[in-house]
Design a protein around this motif. Structure first.
Motif, PDB file in Angstrom:
ATOM      1  N   GLY A  10       0.812  -1.216   0.000  1.00 34.39           N
ATOM      2  CA  GLY A  10       0.000   0.000   0.000  1.00 34.39           C
ATOM      3  C   GLY A  10       0.840   1.257   0.000  1.00 34.39           C
ATOM      4  O   GLY A  10       0.507   2.246  -0.657  1.00 34.39           O
ATOM      5  N   LYS A  11       1.931   1.233   0.721  1.00 33.72           N
ATOM      6  CA  LYS A  11       2.832   2.386   0.774  1.00 33.72           C
ATOM      7  C   LYS A  11       3.405   2.684  -0.608  1.00 33.72           C
ATOM      8  O   LYS A  11       3.425   3.826  -1.051  1.00 33.72           O
ATOM      9  CB  LYS A  11       3.948   2.085   1.767  1.00 33.72           C
ATOM     10  N   TRP A  12       3.845   1.641  -1.320  1.00 36.12           N
ATOM     11  CA  TRP A  12       4.473   1.848  -2.621  1.00 36.12           C
ATOM     12  C   TRP A  12       3.440   2.169  -3.699  1.00 36.12           C
ATOM     13  O   TRP A  12       3.717   2.955  -4.615  1.00 36.12           O
ATOM     14  CB  TRP A  12       5.305   0.627  -2.991  1.00 36.12           C
ATOM     15  N   ILE A  13       2.258   1.587  -3.599  1.00 37.71           N
ATOM     16  CA  ILE A  13       1.196   1.926  -4.553  1.00 37.71           C
ATOM     17  C   ILE A  13       0.788   3.382  -4.365  1.00 37.71           C
ATOM     18  O   ILE A  13       0.551   4.105  -5.336  1.00 37.71           O
ATOM     19  CB  ILE A  13      -0.001   0.968  -4.400  1.00 37.71           C
ATOM     20  N   ASN A  14       0.719   3.830  -3.116  1.00 34.97           N
ATOM     21  CA  ASN A  14       0.408   5.227  -2.838  1.00 34.97           C
ATOM     22  C   ASN A  14       1.467   6.138  -3.446  1.00 34.97           C
ATOM     23  O   ASN A  14       1.133   7.163  -4.049  1.00 34.97           O
ATOM     24  CB  ASN A  14       0.293   5.460  -1.335  1.00 34.97           C
ATOM     25  N   MET A  15       2.725   5.778  -3.298  1.00 33.42           N
ATOM     26  CA  MET A  15       3.782   6.598  -3.886  1.00 33.42           C
ATOM     27  C   MET A  15       3.668   6.632  -5.413  1.00 33.42           C
ATOM     28  O   MET A  15       3.884   7.674  -6.042  1.00 33.42           O
ATOM     29  CB  MET A  15       5.158   6.080  -3.465  1.00 33.42           C
ATOM     30  N   ALA A  16       3.321   5.510  -6.023  1.00 32.52           N
ATOM     31  CA  ALA A  16       3.147   5.466  -7.474  1.00 32.52           C
ATOM     32  C   ALA A  16       1.979   6.346  -7.915  1.00 32.52           C
ATOM     33  O   ALA A  16       2.072   7.071  -8.913  1.00 32.52           O
ATOM     34  CB  ALA A  16       2.935   4.027  -7.933  1.00 32.52           C
ATOM     35  N   MET A  17       0.878   6.304  -7.164  1.00 29.93           N
ATOM     36  CA  MET A  17      -0.286   7.120  -7.518  1.00 29.93           C
ATOM     37  C   MET A  17       0.013   8.616  -7.367  1.00 29.93           C
ATOM     38  O   MET A  17      -0.390   9.420  -8.201  1.00 29.93           O
ATOM     39  CB  MET A  17      -1.487   6.746  -6.649  1.00 29.93           C
ATOM     40  N   VAL A  18       0.715   8.971  -6.312  1.00 30.33           N
ATOM     41  CA  VAL A  18       1.080  10.381  -6.120  1.00 30.33           C
ATOM     42  C   VAL A  18       2.027  10.827  -7.226  1.00 30.33           C
ATOM     43  O   VAL A  18       1.921  11.948  -7.734  1.00 30.33           O
ATOM     44  CB  VAL A  18       1.688  10.602  -4.714  1.00 30.33           C
ATOM     45  N   VAL A  51       7.735   4.188 -16.222  1.00 32.43           N
ATOM     46  CA  VAL A  51       8.937   3.717 -15.528  1.00 32.43           C
ATOM     47  C   VAL A  51       8.869   4.077 -14.049  1.00 32.43           C
ATOM     48  O   VAL A  51       9.315   3.308 -13.200  1.00 32.43           O
ATOM     49  CB  VAL A  51      10.205   4.274 -16.206  1.00 32.43           C
ATOM     50  N   GLY A  52       8.290   5.217 -13.723  1.00 36.37           N
ATOM     51  CA  GLY A  52       8.147   5.595 -12.325  1.00 36.37           C
ATOM     52  C   GLY A  52       7.308   4.597 -11.551  1.00 36.37           C
ATOM     53  O   GLY A  52       7.666   4.184 -10.443  1.00 36.37           O
ATOM     54  N   VAL A  53       6.201   4.179 -12.132  1.00 38.72           N
ATOM     55  CA  VAL A  53       5.334   3.196 -11.466  1.00 38.72           C
ATOM     56  C   VAL A  53       6.057   1.865 -11.328  1.00 38.72           C
ATOM     57  O   VAL A  53       6.048   1.245 -10.262  1.00 38.72           O
ATOM     58  CB  VAL A  53       4.009   3.019 -12.241  1.00 38.72           C
ATOM     59  N   LEU A  54       6.700   1.412 -12.391  1.00 36.96           N
ATOM     60  CA  LEU A  54       7.403   0.134 -12.328  1.00 36.96           C
ATOM     61  C   LEU A  54       8.514   0.151 -11.280  1.00 36.96           C
ATOM     62  O   LEU A  54       8.673  -0.803 -10.526  1.00 36.96           O
ATOM     63  CB  LEU A  54       7.984  -0.216 -13.701  1.00 36.96           C
ATOM     64  N   CYS A  55       9.272   1.235 -11.233  1.00 31.05           N
ATOM     65  CA  CYS A  55      10.361   1.319 -10.255  1.00 31.05           C
ATOM     66  C   CYS A  55       9.828   1.396  -8.829  1.00 31.05           C
ATOM     67  O   CYS A  55      10.351   0.719  -7.940  1.00 31.05           O
ATOM     68  CB  CYS A  55      11.242   2.529 -10.551  1.00 31.05           C
ATOM     69  N   VAL A  56       8.810   2.192  -8.606  1.00 24.50           N
ATOM     70  CA  VAL A  56       8.277   2.341  -7.252  1.00 24.50           C
ATOM     71  C   VAL A  56       7.639   1.036  -6.760  1.00 24.50           C
ATOM     72  O   VAL A  56       7.738   0.693  -5.591  1.00 24.50           O
ATOM     73  CB  VAL A  56       7.264   3.510  -7.195  1.00 24.50           C
ATOM     74  N   ILE A  57       7.043   0.277  -7.652  1.00 27.06           N
ATOM     75  CA  ILE A  57       6.398  -0.965  -7.247  1.00 27.06           C
ATOM     76  C   ILE A  57       7.411  -2.104  -7.101  1.00 27.06           C
ATOM     77  O   ILE A  57       7.387  -2.839  -6.119  1.00 27.06           O
ATOM     78  CB  ILE A  57       5.292  -1.368  -8.255  1.00 27.06           C
ATOM     79  N   LYS A  68      10.637  -4.461  -3.767  1.00 23.22           N
ATOM     80  CA  LYS A  68      10.485  -5.910  -3.664  1.00 23.22           C
ATOM     81  C   LYS A  68      11.788  -6.603  -4.044  1.00 23.22           C
ATOM     82  O   LYS A  68      12.215  -7.555  -3.387  1.00 23.22           O
ATOM     83  CB  LYS A  68       9.365  -6.387  -4.573  1.00 23.22           C
ATOM     84  N   MET A  69      12.424  -6.147  -5.130  1.00 22.88           N
ATOM     85  CA  MET A  69      13.691  -6.741  -5.539  1.00 22.88           C
ATOM     86  C   MET A  69      14.756  -6.501  -4.475  1.00 22.88           C
ATOM     87  O   MET A  69      15.573  -7.382  -4.197  1.00 22.88           O
ATOM     88  CB  MET A  69      14.119  -6.164  -6.896  1.00 22.88           C
ATOM     89  N   TRP A  70      14.752  -5.345  -3.877  1.00 22.17           N
ATOM     90  CA  TRP A  70      15.705  -5.039  -2.811  1.00 22.17           C
ATOM     91  C   TRP A  70      15.474  -5.972  -1.612  1.00 22.17           C
ATOM     92  O   TRP A  70      16.414  -6.504  -1.039  1.00 22.17           O
ATOM     93  CB  TRP A  70      15.574  -3.583  -2.387  1.00 22.17           C
ATOM     94  N   ALA A  71      14.213  -6.163  -1.249  1.00 19.01           N
ATOM     95  CA  ALA A  71      13.898  -7.011  -0.100  1.00 19.01           C
ATOM     96  C   ALA A  71      14.294  -8.466  -0.351  1.00 19.01           C
ATOM     97  O   ALA A  71      14.755  -9.152   0.548  1.00 19.01           O
ATOM     98  CB  ALA A  71      12.409  -6.926   0.231  1.00 19.01           C
ATOM     99  N   VAL A  72      14.125  -8.927  -1.564  1.00 27.73           N
ATOM    100  CA  VAL A  72      14.425 -10.319  -1.865  1.00 27.73           C
ATOM    101  C   VAL A  72      15.921 -10.558  -2.036  1.00 27.73           C
ATOM    102  O   VAL A  72      16.476 -11.526  -1.536  1.00 27.73           O
ATOM    103  CB  VAL A  72      13.665 -10.774  -3.134  1.00 27.73           C
ATOM    104  N   HIS A  73      16.606  -9.653  -2.729  1.00 32.43           N
ATOM    105  CA  HIS A  73      17.991  -9.903  -3.094  1.00 32.43           C
ATOM    106  C   HIS A  73      19.027  -9.264  -2.177  1.00 32.43           C
ATOM    107  O   HIS A  73      20.166  -9.720  -2.131  1.00 32.43           O
ATOM    108  CB  HIS A  73      18.248  -9.432  -4.526  1.00 32.43           C
ATOM    109  N   MET A  74      18.703  -8.219  -1.470  1.00 29.16           N
ATOM    110  CA  MET A  74      19.715  -7.495  -0.718  1.00 29.16           C
ATOM    111  C   MET A  74      19.658  -7.679   0.792  1.00 29.16           C
ATOM    112  O   MET A  74      20.646  -7.473   1.457  1.00 29.16           O
ATOM    113  CB  MET A  74      19.633  -5.997  -1.024  1.00 29.16           C
TER     114      MET A  74
END
Length: 142
Positions: free
Chosen positions: A42-50, A86-92, A96-102
């Motif tokens: 929800g946090k990241w979807i909100n950032m994408a919508m804003v 690209v903004g929506v794709l990156c924010v979403i 997730k990629m950071w959480a999984v891989h880093m």
């Protein structure tokens, strides 16, 4: 080519619908801000919508100002589409990629896993887990 008034009459309902749906999505994101999820979507979807809302609010007036210059208008439209998508794709997906891989994950013994290796051969199969401080070798056959 359509006259300016005819183009505005056809474009206005699309813009109004897009703007109202975007505003509704931001309101829904605000209402669901306290729902906890594993990836905090929800946090990241909100950032994408804003981000979409900002691009729309800033892009439409600038597009109107440069409507007489086709080259500038084309580049600006491409930029708006690029930033929006690209903004929506990156924010979403980047969080997730950071959480999984880093972020390191914990193994079943309470250590932090940084990698796993499986060795086949010899008298039996073994699996070795490298943790932050130690390496553990466990037989996989009983």
């Amino acid at each position: 080519r359509l006259p300016r008034r005819a183009a505005a009459r056809r474009l206005a309902p699309i813009l109004i619908m897009h703007f109202s749906m975007l505003l509704f999505a931001v309101v829904l994101c605000y209402r669901t801000r306290n729902i906890s999820t594993e990836f905090q979507e929800g946090k990241w979807i909100n950032m994408a919508m804003v981000s979409n809302l900002q691009i729309l609010v800033l892009g439409i007036p600038v597009l109107y100002m440069v409507n007489d210059q086709p080259e500038v208008s084309y580049v600006l439209r491409c930029g708006i589409i690029f930033l929006n998508d690209v903004g929506v794709l990156c924010v979403i997906f980047l969080p997730k990629m950071w959480a999984v891989h880093m972020t390191p994950s914990e193994d079943e013994f309470g250590g932090t896993m940084t990698g796993a290796t499986t060795v086949n051969g010899g008298t039996g199969n073994t699996t070795s887990f490298r943790t932050a401080n130690t390496a553990t070798v466990m037989p996989t056959e009983y």
